[in-house]
Design a protein around this motif. Sequence first.
Motif, PDB file in Angstrom:
ATOM      1  N   PRO A 108      -9.136  -6.830  -8.587  1.00  0.00           N
ATOM      2  CA  PRO A 108     -10.182  -5.814  -8.400  1.00  0.00           C
ATOM      3  C   PRO A 108      -9.747  -4.671  -7.487  1.00  0.00           C
ATOM      4  O   PRO A 108      -8.854  -4.819  -6.653  1.00  0.00           O
ATOM      5  N   TRP A 109     -10.408  -3.552  -7.666  1.00  0.00           N
ATOM      6  CA  TRP A 109     -10.252  -2.386  -6.802  1.00  0.00           C
ATOM      7  C   TRP A 109     -11.545  -2.236  -6.006  1.00  0.00           C
ATOM      8  O   TRP A 109     -12.531  -1.719  -6.524  1.00  0.00           O
ATOM      9  N   PRO A 110     -11.583  -2.673  -4.755  1.00  0.00           N
ATOM     10  CA  PRO A 110     -12.818  -2.561  -3.965  1.00  0.00           C
ATOM     11  C   PRO A 110     -13.261  -1.101  -3.814  1.00  0.00           C
ATOM     12  O   PRO A 110     -12.438  -0.180  -3.808  1.00  0.00           O
ATOM     13  N   ALA A 111     -14.559  -0.923  -3.664  1.00  0.00           N
ATOM     14  CA  ALA A 111     -15.109   0.426  -3.524  1.00  0.00           C
ATOM     15  C   ALA A 111     -14.490   1.159  -2.338  1.00  0.00           C
ATOM     16  O   ALA A 111     -14.221   2.366  -2.410  1.00  0.00           O
ATOM     17  N   ALA A 112     -14.256   0.442  -1.230  1.00  0.00           N
ATOM     18  CA  ALA A 112     -13.671   1.081  -0.043  1.00  0.00           C
ATOM     19  C   ALA A 112     -12.268   1.592  -0.334  1.00  0.00           C
ATOM     20  O   ALA A 112     -11.870   2.661   0.174  1.00  0.00           O
ATOM     21  N   GLN A 113     -11.513   0.869  -1.148  1.00  0.00           N
ATOM     22  CA  GLN A 113     -10.156   1.291  -1.475  1.00  0.00           C
ATOM     23  C   GLN A 113     -10.165   2.508  -2.403  1.00  0.00           C
ATOM     24  O   GLN A 113      -9.411   3.469  -2.206  1.00  0.00           O
ATOM     25  N   LEU A 114     -11.027   2.488  -3.416  1.00  0.00           N
ATOM     26  CA  LEU A 114     -11.118   3.626  -4.324  1.00  0.00           C
ATOM     27  C   LEU A 114     -11.543   4.890  -3.577  1.00  0.00           C
ATOM     28  O   LEU A 114     -11.026   5.981  -3.823  1.00  0.00           O
ATOM     29  N   GLU A 115     -12.486   4.725  -2.645  1.00  0.00           N
ATOM     30  CA  GLU A 115     -12.927   5.881  -1.864  1.00  0.00           C
ATOM     31  C   GLU A 115     -11.786   6.406  -0.990  1.00  0.00           C
ATOM     32  O   GLU A 115     -11.627   7.621  -0.824  1.00  0.00           O
ATOM     33  N   ALA A 116     -10.969   5.496  -0.459  1.00  0.00           N
ATOM     34  CA  ALA A 116      -9.841   5.923   0.371  1.00  0.00           C
ATOM     35  C   ALA A 116      -8.803   6.662  -0.446  1.00  0.00           C
ATOM     36  O   ALA A 116      -8.198   7.637   0.024  1.00  0.00           O
ATOM     37  N   ILE A 117      -8.558   6.225  -1.689  1.00  0.00           N
ATOM     38  CA  ILE A 117      -7.624   6.951  -2.570  1.00  0.00           C
ATOM     39  C   ILE A 117      -8.145   8.360  -2.806  1.00  0.00           C
ATOM     40  O   ILE A 117      -7.402   9.343  -2.720  1.00  0.00           O
ATOM     41  N   GLU A 118      -9.424   8.456  -3.127  1.00  0.00           N
ATOM     42  CA  GLU A 118     -10.065   9.760  -3.334  1.00  0.00           C
ATOM     43  C   GLU A 118      -9.910  10.648  -2.104  1.00  0.00           C
ATOM     44  O   GLU A 118      -9.511  11.820  -2.209  1.00  0.00           O
ATOM     45  N   LYS A 119     -10.212  10.102  -0.930  1.00  0.00           N
ATOM     46  CA  LYS A 119     -10.157  10.890   0.303  1.00  0.00           C
ATOM     47  C   LYS A 119      -8.731  11.304   0.649  1.00  0.00           C
ATOM     48  O   LYS A 119      -8.489  12.450   1.063  1.00  0.00           O
ATOM     49  N   ALA A 120      -7.771  10.374   0.501  1.00  0.00           N
ATOM     50  CA  ALA A 120      -6.391  10.691   0.861  1.00  0.00           C
ATOM     51  C   ALA A 120      -5.842  11.798  -0.023  1.00  0.00           C
ATOM     52  O   ALA A 120      -5.194  12.746   0.461  1.00  0.00           O
ATOM     53  N   ALA A 121      -6.096  11.700  -1.331  1.00  0.00           N
ATOM     54  CA  ALA A 121      -5.618  12.736  -2.243  1.00  0.00           C
ATOM     55  C   ALA A 121      -6.288  14.071  -1.954  1.00  0.00           C
ATOM     56  O   ALA A 121      -5.644  15.132  -1.939  1.00  0.00           O
ATOM     57  N   ALA A 122      -7.600  14.023  -1.710  1.00  0.00           N
ATOM     58  CA  ALA A 122      -8.324  15.265  -1.407  1.00  0.00           C
ATOM     59  C   ALA A 122      -7.829  15.890  -0.112  1.00  0.00           C
ATOM     60  O   ALA A 122      -7.728  17.127   0.003  1.00  0.00           O
ATOM     61  N   ALA A 123      -7.502  15.055   0.880  1.00  0.00           N
ATOM     62  CA  ALA A 123      -7.013  15.580   2.153  1.00  0.00           C
ATOM     63  C   ALA A 123      -5.737  16.375   1.977  1.00  0.00           C
ATOM     64  O   ALA A 123      -5.572  17.468   2.542  1.00  0.00           O
ATOM     65  N   VAL A 124      -4.809  15.849   1.168  1.00  0.00           N
ATOM     66  CA  VAL A 124      -3.550  16.564   0.941  1.00  0.00           C
ATOM     67  C   VAL A 124      -3.795  17.824   0.121  1.00  0.00           C
ATOM     68  O   VAL A 124      -3.185  18.874   0.363  1.00  0.00           O
ATOM     69  N   CYS A 125      -4.715  17.741  -0.838  1.00  0.00           N
ATOM     70  CA  CYS A 125      -5.049  18.938  -1.620  1.00  0.00           C
ATOM     71  C   CYS A 125      -5.631  20.032  -0.730  1.00  0.00           C
ATOM     72  O   CYS A 125      -5.279  21.217  -0.862  1.00  0.00           O
ATOM     73  N   ARG A 126      -6.506  19.680   0.191  1.00  0.00           N
ATOM     74  CA  ARG A 126      -7.058  20.681   1.118  1.00  0.00           C
ATOM     75  C   ARG A 126      -5.949  21.291   1.967  1.00  0.00           C
ATOM     76  O   ARG A 126      -5.950  22.496   2.244  1.00  0.00           O
TER      77      ARG A 126
END
Length: 305
Positions: free
Chosen positions: A139-157
Amino acid sequence: MAPPASASAFLRALKAEGLDVVEVGDWAGHNRNSKGAWGPVHGVMIHHTVTKGSARTVDICRKGYSGLPGPLCHGVITKDGRVHLVGYGRANHAGLGDDDVLRAVIAEQGLPADNEANTDGNRHFYGFECENLGDGKDPWPAAQLEAIEKAAAAVCRLHDWNERSVIGHLEWQPGKIDPRGFTMASMRARIADRLGSGAAKDSQPLPPPRRPVVDLSQLVAAARTNPRASGQPVTYSGVRTVEAALVDEGLLSKRYSDGHFGTTTIAAYSAWQRRLGYRGKDADGIPGKTSLVKLGQRHGFDVRN
């Protein structure tokens, strides 16, 4: 296109996105810069680790292993949603990939199919390894998926990129299947929402991943096309899907996962048939529906015809 951000700017960007960041040892100076260039950077690449256990996963990604020295990424995203920084600079995570994909990332356009491995991705991509067995069941826990989203967005910003600057390893290098268990299209949609709002959003469940479909008749045709001759890879994506499954089963060396259903792949498929109990002509290495369906059930693809 951009020069790499400083390690301190990278760290600040991750924390500003609301991530729980763990700094591991001398991460800011741990890299492979002596072996090749780092930058210009063009995007972010997401991987799964094929490991279990956060501590072990972080250790492997920091140190590497025989034949592939660490760091194997810049950040490790564990199942609890923490980002462990293990290196900064050139890292052994992307390998060789498709130059057409790189051009699309630079232009922030839709991605073409990856069918070549001719361009150094370690030079041009930030990499995040995500703790997961990669078997389609872990499984991919919700906390992990959110962290992937945030980490990628942080580098994009940090570089003023949009979500099209974020790709999966499977979109870069032929034969790769990671990340497995969610689609990059759905993850990019989450990243786009985050970047568009400029603020954190509640994590939404990702839709079920779309499973690849392997056409049995095309696969058999590929296997029967002059299998003893070397040559250009077969231009049917199902060959790579099956080869990736055989690699995961330990029956085919990764270096032969090239889209060419030649003698080596036939021998590997024969070994799979024998593992299922087939003998003689029933284990000739030419795929049959029953054996292919069983392979697909284990490795996340469907079979038609």
